[in-house]
Design a protein around this motif. Structure first.
Motif, PDB file in Angstrom:
ATOM      1  N   GLU A  22       7.184   3.027  -2.873  1.00 34.21           N
ATOM      2  CA  GLU A  22       7.487   2.045  -1.112  1.00 34.21           C
ATOM      3  C   GLU A  22       6.685   2.126  -0.044  1.00 34.21           C
ATOM      4  N   THR A  23       6.616   3.952  -0.049  1.00 27.31           N
ATOM      5  CA  THR A  23       6.477   4.448   0.796  1.00 27.31           C
ATOM      6  C   THR A  23       4.392   4.081   1.030  1.00 27.31           C
ATOM      7  N   ARG A  24       3.245   3.964  -0.019  1.00 24.13           N
ATOM      8  CA  ARG A  24       2.506   3.123  -0.576  1.00 24.13           C
ATOM      9  C   ARG A  24       2.294   2.032  -0.108  1.00 24.13           C
ATOM     10  N   ASN A  25       2.789   1.213  -0.577  1.00 26.09           N
ATOM     11  CA  ASN A  25       3.521   0.124  -0.706  1.00 26.09           C
ATOM     12  C   ASN A  25       2.395  -0.405   1.527  1.00 26.09           C
ATOM     13  N   ALA A  26       4.078   0.405   2.105  1.00 27.06           N
ATOM     14  CA  ALA A  26       4.474   0.382   3.230  1.00 27.06           C
ATOM     15  C   ALA A  26       2.864   0.025   4.197  1.00 27.06           C
ATOM     16  N   ILE A  27       2.488   2.387   3.606  1.00 31.41           N
ATOM     17  CA  ILE A  27       1.029   1.896   4.715  1.00 31.41           C
ATOM     18  C   ILE A  27       0.329   1.370   4.295  1.00 31.41           C
ATOM     19  N   ARG A  28      -0.596   0.815   2.903  1.00 28.93           N
ATOM     20  CA  ARG A  28      -1.106  -0.299   2.537  1.00 28.93           C
ATOM     21  C   ARG A  28      -1.090  -2.054   3.083  1.00 28.93           C
ATOM     22  N   LYS A  29       0.319  -2.027   3.766  1.00 29.53           N
ATOM     23  CA  LYS A  29       0.828  -3.523   3.667  1.00 29.53           C
ATOM     24  C   LYS A  29       0.489  -2.679   5.783  1.00 29.53           C
ATOM     25  N   LEU A  30       0.409  -2.344   6.016  1.00 29.67           N
ATOM     26  CA  LEU A  30       0.159  -1.518   7.251  1.00 29.67           C
ATOM     27  C   LEU A  30      -1.316  -1.710   7.774  1.00 29.67           C
ATOM     28  N   ILE A  31      -2.209  -0.962   6.788  1.00 26.61           N
ATOM     29  CA  ILE A  31      -3.880  -0.854   7.062  1.00 26.61           C
ATOM     30  C   ILE A  31      -4.310  -2.310   6.616  1.00 26.61           C
ATOM     31  N   GLU A  32      -3.975  -2.718   6.440  1.00 30.29           N
ATOM     32  CA  GLU A  32      -4.433  -4.689   4.949  1.00 30.29           C
ATOM     33  C   GLU A  32      -3.705  -5.604   6.704  1.00 30.29           C
ATOM     34  N   LYS A 243      15.754  10.126   6.715  1.00 28.21           N
ATOM     35  CA  LYS A 243      15.131  11.214   5.877  1.00 28.21           C
ATOM     36  C   LYS A 243      13.730  10.681   5.079  1.00 28.21           C
ATOM     37  N   ASN A 244      13.942  11.900   4.956  1.00 31.89           N
ATOM     38  CA  ASN A 244      11.825  11.539   4.147  1.00 31.89           C
ATOM     39  C   ASN A 244      12.860  11.520   2.806  1.00 31.89           C
ATOM     40  N   THR A 245      13.190  11.632   2.148  1.00 29.28           N
ATOM     41  CA  THR A 245      13.724  11.876   0.451  1.00 29.28           C
ATOM     42  C   THR A 245      14.761   9.970   0.755  1.00 29.28           C
ATOM     43  N   ASP A 246      14.633   9.028   1.699  1.00 27.43           N
ATOM     44  CA  ASP A 246      15.348   7.898   1.810  1.00 27.43           C
ATOM     45  C   ASP A 246      13.976   7.046   2.163  1.00 27.43           C
ATOM     46  N   ASN A 247      12.468   7.318   1.799  1.00 25.80           N
ATOM     47  CA  ASN A 247      11.669   6.788   2.501  1.00 25.80           C
ATOM     48  C   ASN A 247      11.113   6.848   3.869  1.00 25.80           C
ATOM     49  N   GLY A 248      11.907   7.349   4.768  1.00 27.11           N
ATOM     50  CA  GLY A 248      11.813   7.019   5.904  1.00 27.11           C
ATOM     51  C   GLY A 248      11.012   6.396   6.093  1.00 27.11           C
ATOM     52  N   VAL A 249       9.757   7.106   6.278  1.00 30.27           N
ATOM     53  CA  VAL A 249       8.684   6.495   7.174  1.00 30.27           C
ATOM     54  C   VAL A 249       8.226   4.834   7.056  1.00 30.27           C
ATOM     55  N   ALA A 250       8.028   4.422   5.613  1.00 27.76           N
ATOM     56  CA  ALA A 250       8.397   3.142   4.788  1.00 27.76           C
ATOM     57  C   ALA A 250       8.767   2.210   5.858  1.00 27.76           C
ATOM     58  N   LYS A 251      10.413   2.564   5.751  1.00 28.16           N
ATOM     59  CA  LYS A 251      11.506   1.224   6.155  1.00 28.16           C
ATOM     60  C   LYS A 251      11.258   1.509   7.631  1.00 28.16           C
ATOM     61  N   TYR A 252      11.091   2.908   8.459  1.00 32.11           N
ATOM     62  CA  TYR A 252      10.388   2.576   9.542  1.00 32.11           C
ATOM     63  C   TYR A 252       9.681   1.579  10.076  1.00 32.11           C
ATOM     64  N   LEU A 253       8.530   1.253   9.383  1.00 29.49           N
ATOM     65  CA  LEU A 253       7.051   1.001   9.932  1.00 29.49           C
ATOM     66  C   LEU A 253       7.381  -0.667   9.093  1.00 29.49           C
ATOM     67  N   GLU A 254       8.458  -0.567   7.712  1.00 31.63           N
ATOM     68  CA  GLU A 254       8.838  -2.224   7.486  1.00 31.63           C
ATOM     69  C   GLU A 254       9.435  -3.106   8.796  1.00 31.63           C
ATOM     70  N   GLU A 255      10.400  -2.292   9.076  1.00 27.63           N
ATOM     71  CA  GLU A 255      11.142  -3.203  10.008  1.00 27.63           C
ATOM     72  C   GLU A 255      10.613  -2.865  11.598  1.00 27.63           C
ATOM     73  N   PHE A 256       9.632  -2.223  11.643  1.00 26.43           N
ATOM     74  CA  PHE A 256       8.655  -2.063  13.734  1.00 26.43           C
ATOM     75  C   PHE A 256       7.470  -3.091  12.800  1.00 26.43           C
ATOM     76  N   PHE A 257       6.734  -2.946  11.862  1.00 24.49           N
ATOM     77  CA  PHE A 257       6.008  -3.815  11.825  1.00 24.49           C
ATOM     78  C   PHE A 257       5.734  -5.135  11.464  1.00 24.49           C
ATOM     79  N   SER A 258       7.281  -5.289  11.035  1.00 23.03           N
ATOM     80  CA  SER A 258       7.970  -6.457  10.154  1.00 23.03           C
ATOM     81  C   SER A 258       7.197  -6.751   8.789  1.00 23.03           C
ATOM     82  N   LEU A 259       6.864  -5.819   8.024  1.00 24.46           N
ATOM     83  CA  LEU A 259       5.571  -5.826   7.362  1.00 24.46           C
ATOM     84  C   LEU A 259       6.354  -6.561   6.032  1.00 24.46           C
TER      85      LEU A 259
END
Length: 259
Positions: A22-32, A243-259
């Protein structure tokens, strides 16, 4: 936001010290979607490279708490080492206090002759060098001490009283103390990358959880603290990721950037 910067341990990595799907996919979408991404960590390049490959894009890397900074081609754009004179003072202090340490410079990992085995757990591929009392003191990029959290906090406070004019001393994880040159930090690394990419600091988002993340969180326009982060950080910074154990960065990015 034009750039997102993330710490690794306790932030981008899950409980298995991995980047989840989930985190990898969120970062890839962000960069793309045209937003740059960078890692800022206390780890060295040898440990960080695998996470960059996992993401699958060329990104900037702030390693060793800003002592080594690499561009997207892994070319060094900044490096700062602690001099042998500074290292001598630190090692003599550790010997007096009977503290086991690890030190790093290029491919060498240093510790003291006669101490217990290396406390290192996160790096591989180093030449293991045991120092002796009479040996010339080498240059080092970073030193770390690992021990119980209470011991680490006491050591941090005592060392700041004695060495803050020479080195930057931070707790990267509750059981880990990081020491680098006084002109190094993740925050200074972000400022350098912002200049290289011509991105104003107010257009940068950063994620962190530990004491060594504070100055980079202060530096950017949109700082985010993990829910599992230090209370001292959460008291100062309002933006919160799960939390990091809940893919926190991915969830924040998905919501903030509407990924």
């Amino acid at each position: 936001m034009k750039l997102v910067v993330s710490d690794l341990d306790g932030t981008l990595l899950n409980q298995n010290s991995q980047i989840s799907d989930e985190t990898r996919n969120a970062i890839r979408k962000l960069i793309e979607n045209g937003v740059d991404f960078a890692i800022a960590t206390g780890r060295g390049i040898g440990s960080v490279r695998a996470f960059k490959e996992r993401i699958g894009h060329d990104i900037y890397l702030i390693c060793n708490n800003g002592a080594n900074i690499y561009n997207k081609n892994e070319e060094v754009i900044f490096e700062r080492v602690m001099s042998s004179e500074v290292i001598e003072k630190l090692i003599k202090y550790f010997r007096e206090k009977k503290v086991t340490y690890n030190g790093f410079y290029q491919k060498n990992l240093f510790t003291d002759e006669g101490t217990k085995e290396s406390v290192l757990t996160i790096e591989t591929g180093f030449n293991f060098v045991k120092l002796k009392e009479a040996e010339t003191f080498p240059f080092m990029t970073k030193m770390i001490v690992k021990d119980d959290p209470e011991v680490i906090r006491h050591l941090r406070d005592d060392m700041k009283d004695q060495f803050s004019h020479l080195v930057d001393i931070t707790i990267s994880q509750p059981r880990c103390l990081d020491i680098v040159d006084k002109d190094c930090s993740k925050g200074k690394g972000i400022k350098l990358i912002s200049q290289k990419l011509n991105i104003p600091l107010e257009n940068i988002m950063a994620f962190g959880d530990g004491e060594n993340d504070f100055d980079m969180l202060q530096a950017v326009g949109h700082p985010v603290v993990m829910e599992n982060g230090l209370d001292s950080l959460k008291e100062k910074i309002k933006n919160r990721a799960p939390k990091n154990t809940d893919n926190g960065v991915a969830k924040y990015l998905e919501e903030f950037f509407s990924l």
